[in-house]
Motif scaffolding. Structure first.
Motif, PDB file in Angstrom:
ATOM      1  N   UNK A 266       0.848  -1.189   0.000  1.00  0.00           N
ATOM      2  CA  UNK A 266       0.000   0.000   0.000  1.00  0.00           C
ATOM      3  C   UNK A 266       0.883   1.237   0.000  1.00  0.00           C
ATOM      4  N   UNK A 267       0.252   2.400   0.047  1.00  0.00           N
ATOM      5  CA  UNK A 267       0.966   3.646   0.266  1.00  0.00           C
ATOM      6  C   UNK A 267       0.967   3.908   1.771  1.00  0.00           C
ATOM      7  N   UNK A 268       1.408   5.092   2.207  1.00  0.00           N
ATOM      8  CA  UNK A 268       1.407   5.374   3.640  1.00  0.00           C
ATOM      9  C   UNK A 268       1.806   6.801   3.944  1.00  0.00           C
ATOM     10  N   UNK A 269       1.043   7.432   4.858  1.00  0.00           N
ATOM     11  CA  UNK A 269       1.334   8.821   5.210  1.00  0.00           C
ATOM     12  C   UNK A 269       2.690   8.948   5.907  1.00  0.00           C
ATOM     13  N   UNK A 270       3.030   7.959   6.750  1.00  0.00           N
ATOM     14  CA  UNK A 270       4.323   8.008   7.430  1.00  0.00           C
ATOM     15  C   UNK A 270       5.484   7.936   6.460  1.00  0.00           C
ATOM     16  N   UNK A 271       5.367   7.063   5.455  1.00  0.00           N
ATOM     17  CA  UNK A 271       6.418   6.963   4.446  1.00  0.00           C
ATOM     18  C   UNK A 271       6.573   8.242   3.657  1.00  0.00           C
ATOM     19  N   UNK A 272       5.461   8.866   3.301  1.00  0.00           N
ATOM     20  CA  UNK A 272       5.527  10.130   2.565  1.00  0.00           C
ATOM     21  C   UNK A 272       6.176  11.209   3.420  1.00  0.00           C
ATOM     22  N   UNK A 273       5.831  11.243   4.708  1.00  0.00           N
ATOM     23  CA  UNK A 273       6.400  12.259   5.595  1.00  0.00           C
ATOM     24  C   UNK A 273       7.914  12.141   5.688  1.00  0.00           C
ATOM     25  N   UNK A 274       8.413  10.920   5.895  1.00  0.00           N
ATOM     26  CA  UNK A 274       9.853  10.765   6.090  1.00  0.00           C
ATOM     27  C   UNK A 274      10.608  10.906   4.769  1.00  0.00           C
ATOM     28  N   UNK A 275      10.039  10.445   3.655  1.00  0.00           N
ATOM     29  CA  UNK A 275      10.709  10.605   2.371  1.00  0.00           C
ATOM     30  C   UNK A 275      10.814  12.087   1.994  1.00  0.00           C
ATOM     31  N   UNK A 276       9.745  12.816   2.208  1.00  0.00           N
ATOM     32  CA  UNK A 276       9.768  14.253   1.922  1.00  0.00           C
ATOM     33  C   UNK A 276      10.751  14.959   2.842  1.00  0.00           C
ATOM     34  N   UNK A 277      10.803  14.547   4.110  1.00  0.00           N
ATOM     35  CA  UNK A 277      11.725  15.152   5.066  1.00  0.00           C
ATOM     36  C   UNK A 277      13.178  14.998   4.624  1.00  0.00           C
ATOM     37  N   UNK A 278      13.516  13.846   4.058  1.00  0.00           N
ATOM     38  CA  UNK A 278      14.891  13.592   3.648  1.00  0.00           C
ATOM     39  C   UNK A 278      15.200  14.081   2.239  1.00  0.00           C
ATOM     40  N   UNK A 279      14.237  14.710   1.574  1.00  0.00           N
ATOM     41  CA  UNK A 279      14.568  15.381   0.325  1.00  0.00           C
ATOM     42  C   UNK A 279      13.952  14.844  -0.937  1.00  0.00           C
ATOM     43  N   UNK A 280      13.111  13.800  -0.866  1.00  0.00           N
ATOM     44  CA  UNK A 280      12.474  13.265  -2.070  1.00  0.00           C
ATOM     45  C   UNK A 280      11.391  14.226  -2.555  1.00  0.00           C
ATOM     46  N   UNK A 281      11.439  14.581  -3.842  1.00  0.00           N
ATOM     47  CA  UNK A 281      10.472  15.524  -4.395  1.00  0.00           C
ATOM     48  C   UNK A 281       9.903  15.068  -5.742  1.00  0.00           C
ATOM     49  N   UNK A 282      10.587  14.183  -6.440  1.00  0.00           N
ATOM     50  CA  UNK A 282      10.190  13.833  -7.800  1.00  0.00           C
ATOM     51  C   UNK A 282      10.146  12.317  -7.988  1.00  0.00           C
ATOM     52  N   UNK A 283       9.989  11.911  -9.260  1.00  0.00           N
ATOM     53  CA  UNK A 283       9.932  10.497  -9.633  1.00  0.00           C
ATOM     54  C   UNK A 283      11.248   9.773  -9.391  1.00  0.00           C
ATOM     55  N   UNK A 284      12.341  10.527  -9.225  1.00  0.00           N
ATOM     56  CA  UNK A 284      13.660   9.897  -9.098  1.00  0.00           C
ATOM     57  C   UNK A 284      13.727   8.993  -7.875  1.00  0.00           C
TER      58      UNK A 284
END
Length: 381
Positions: A266-284
């Motif tokens: 599945x997807x997950x709000x926690x995963x999105x939060x931590x990925x965005x925190x560490x700098x993920x912004x695009x498809x890369x």
């Protein structure tokens, strides 16, 4: 000088994508490695499933929408020693349910009933649970976990800060290789990739034991809450990140990949939060993660298994703690109205004390009561 700064900015962005790609390992690896090491499930099927799903996400959303194991299903399978057929059946059933909700439009109606306060309350509860799990993972080697937390926290104030997470992982693996003093997921057994089909008993058992407990968490955290957070972080993407779309991608991924040995995803709000925190912004970021999973699946053997087993449990716990803190925090704690705060903490408390479905019900009832009160007040005035 301009070219120099442009190059540094580009390096900073790429390091953020790379770091963000693996920022959710605190949630991902403990569950995946436990399925492989303790339940002897096929590592090839599991990693290939995550890899293909993540690559599709990179193409479809072009954003770092996370790909995670369904936590309730994975945890119950691990704790109760359930069969691969039950895990397979649960993934297929979850895929069918999500697709029915998405294409019927029911998921859109459900999202409208969920106010931001209810969503924040659910995120708070899940975030606190992740923090607790992270603390347990660090409990036997607190020093390692606290050092990892400190390094990642202090890196926020340094250039190329997004390299902190892979650096911490690498240092932890080197330390474990030379000392072997920390807890880790060992041994990881080598299991062949086998494809089967659930029996009738496995279908019925999976529906009652796995699917029903997972469904409430998936709808709230993996679909509705993730959509709300994604729209907040990427407002320019609009309806492309709506709950209906997230339900479709999760549904199709499980329906198509579970028959080939993938775990329920599945997807997950926690995963999105931590990925965005560490700098993920695009498809890369999802492309890096997906490609890595596919390479692991294709090259699986004693070498890959041994390398993954070198990651100290305390380091994974520190990452899980960070993911939990990012998910739990909201500015509504500061600027929210009193009734909003009441809904948030009431929802979170019931989620923690009972379960997510009960917390959702309490939050919705409180919001319905507030709306009814406002309607009566307007009529009287």
């Amino acid at each position: 000088m301009t070219c120099k700064y442009s190059f540094l900015n580009r390096c900073d962005r790429l390091s953020g994508e790379f770091s963000g790609a693996f920022a959710d390992l605190g949630t991902f690896l403990p569950l995946v490695l436990s399925l492989i090491a303790l339940n002897q499930f096929s590592p090839q099927g599991i990693f290939m499933g995550f890899g293909l799903f993540a690559l599709f996400i990179a193409i479809y959303y072009r954003r770092p929408i996370p790909v995670q194991p369904m936590k309730v299903i994975a945890a119950l399978v691990i704790a109760q020693g359930l069969t691969p057929g039950m895990l397979q059946a649960s993934g297929i059933l979850m895929g069918i349910i999500l697709l029915v909700l998405a294409y019927s439009g029911a998921i859109t109606w459900m999202a409208k009933q969920l106010s931001p306060a209810v969503s924040i309350g659910i995120q708070l509860a899940i975030g606190l649970q992740l923090i607790w799990m992270g603390g347990l993972m660090m409990s036997n080697t607190w020093s390692i976990g606290l050092i990892a937390l400190a390094v990642i926290f202090l890196s926020r104030f340094l250039p190329l800060r997004y390299l902190a997470m892979p650096a911490v992982l690498g240092a932890g693996m080197l330390w474990q290789y030379h000392t072997g003093a920390a807890d880790s997921f060992t041994p990881i057994v080598e299991t062949q990739w086998t494809i089967g089909w659930p029996t009738l008993d496995e279908w019925t058992s999976a529906a009652g034991l796995l699917v029903l407990p997972q469904l409430a968490l998936t709808l709230t955290n993996a679909v509705i809450a993730t959509s709300a957070m994604a729209k907040d972080k990427f407002p320019e993407d609009g309806d492309r990140l709506a709950p209906k779309q997230l339900a479709k991608t999760s549904g199709w991924a499980n329906l198509l990949l579970a028959p080939f040995g993938a775990t329920a995803m599945c997807h997950g709000a926690g995963g999105l939060a931590v990925q965005h925190h560490f700098g993920a912004r695009t498809w890369i970021a999802p492309a890096i993660f997906g490609s890595s999973c596919i390479l692991i699946a294709l090259a699986w053997g004693p070498g890959i298994a041994g390398m993954l087993s070198l990651i100290p449990l305390a380091v994974l716990g520190s990452l899980l703690t960070i993911a939990g803190s990012q998910l739990a925090w909201s500015r509504r704690f500061i600027d929210g109205r009193p009734f909003c705060i009441l809904v948030i903490f009431s929802t979170a408390a019931v989620c923690l004390l009972v379960n997510t479905a009960a917390g959702l019900a309490v939050g919705v009832v409180l919001e319905m009561g507030r709306r009814q009160w406002l309607t009566i007040s307007d009529l009287k005035s």
